[in-house]
Design a protein around this motif. Structure first.
Motif, short mmCIF file in Angstrom:
data_model
loop_
_atom_site.label_atom_id
_atom_site.label_comp_id
_atom_site.label_asym_id
_atom_site.label_seq_id
_atom_site.Cartn_x
_atom_site.Cartn_y
_atom_site.Cartn_z
N VAL A 41 3.15 -2.56 -9.46
CA VAL A 41 3.93 -1.34 -9.73
C VAL A 41 3.08 -0.30 -10.43
N GLU A 42 2.23 -0.73 -11.36
CA GLU A 42 1.35 0.22 -12.03
C GLU A 42 0.40 0.89 -11.04
N GLU A 43 -0.06 0.13 -10.05
CA GLU A 43 -0.93 0.72 -9.03
C GLU A 43 -0.14 1.69 -8.15
N MET A 44 1.12 1.37 -7.89
CA MET A 44 1.97 2.30 -7.13
C MET A 44 2.18 3.60 -7.90
N LYS A 45 2.18 3.49 -9.21
CA LYS A 45 2.28 4.70 -10.05
C LYS A 45 1.07 5.60 -9.83
N LYS A 46 -0.11 5.00 -9.66
CA LYS A 46 -1.31 5.79 -9.37
C LYS A 46 -1.20 6.47 -8.01
N VAL A 47 -0.62 5.76 -7.04
CA VAL A 47 -0.40 6.37 -5.73
C VAL A 47 0.54 7.56 -5.85
N PHE A 48 1.59 7.38 -6.63
CA PHE A 48 2.57 8.46 -6.83
C PHE A 48 1.91 9.68 -7.47
N ASP A 49 1.12 9.46 -8.50
CA ASP A 49 0.45 10.57 -9.18
C ASP A 49 -0.53 11.28 -8.25
N PHE A 50 -1.19 10.51 -7.39
CA PHE A 50 -2.15 11.10 -6.46
C PHE A 50 -1.45 11.95 -5.41
N VAL A 51 -0.37 11.43 -4.85
CA VAL A 51 0.34 12.16 -3.79
C VAL A 51 0.97 13.44 -4.33
N THR A 52 1.53 13.36 -5.52
CA THR A 52 2.23 14.52 -6.09
C THR A 52 1.31 15.43 -6.88
N ASP A 53 0.07 14.97 -7.14
CA ASP A 53 -0.85 15.73 -7.99
C ASP A 53 -0.20 16.02 -9.33
#
Length: 204
Positions: free
Chosen positions: A80-92
């Motif tokens: 889930v923490e890694e998914m948070k990084k994906v979220f931050d990357f996609v949304t900038d």
């Protein structure tokens, strides 16, 4: 001359000329028009950027939900923490943000959704079965024993220029234009696994 209560009040000659004068200045009118147009343009850009970020936020939430629905391996807090990084990357994301992943199952005997696992980033409170019932109306009907995953995302958005934080007070009334700062954009997505049930382990 004007008469007020039968008293003659003389008006200066320049005031009379100003009142009757119909001449104008294109330079002055142009400056006023440009200021109005710039104000409108800045406000429009602010709303456009807000909708752009909201769209990115929604797409990111559904992307993470889709990734989870296809997951065949065991997941856990690190996942889930890694998914948070994906979220931050996609949304900038430039401000605070968090995601919460919750696995649920419908238990007909208790007439409620039961939490199988729940984890949230940023120290946010994970769901318990009791706490989840407040969100039950947002979850589609499910057959007995069926499983689904809830993905919640949220990010803080500060609009361009900060127009909404600046207020104009006239005659005791306060007027604001545009979006204010510290806007939280959130999503609540429910998805069924496309394959086997999702397995949770705190060690992953």
């Amino acid at each position: 001359m004007k008469y007020l209560c039968n008293i003659r009040i003389p008006q200066p000659a320049f005031a009379l000329r100003f009142k009757r004068d119909e001449l104008g200045s294109m330079a002055v009118e142009g400056v006023l028009a440009v200021l109005l147009m710039m104000g409108w343009l800045i406000t429009a850009l602010q709303f456009f950027d807000g909708y752009r970020v909201k769209t990115l936020n929604t797409k990111a939430a559904y992307t993470i939900s889709d990734l989870l629905s296809r997951e065949k391996s065991t997941i856990g807090p690190t996942y889930v923490e890694e998914m948070k990084k994906v979220f931050d990357f996609v949304t900038d994301a430039r401000g605070d943000s968090w995601i919460r992943v919750t696995g649920i199952e419908w238990v007909a005997a208790q007439n409620q959704f039961e939490v199988q696992f729940s984890y949230a980033t940023g120290g946010l409170q994970a769901y318990t079965t009791a706490a989840l019932q407040s969100e039950a109306t947002r979850i589609p009907a499910m057959p007995e024993g069926d499983m689904a995953v809830i993905v919640e995302t949220s990010m803080n958005f500060d609009p361009l220029f900060g127009l909404g934080d600046k207020a104009l007070t006239l005659g005791g009334e306060t007027t604001t234009i545009g979006l204010g700062s510290n806007i939280w954009m959130s999503n609540f997505v429910v998805t069924r696994p496309r394959g086997p049930r999702i397995v949770w382990s705190d060690s992953y």
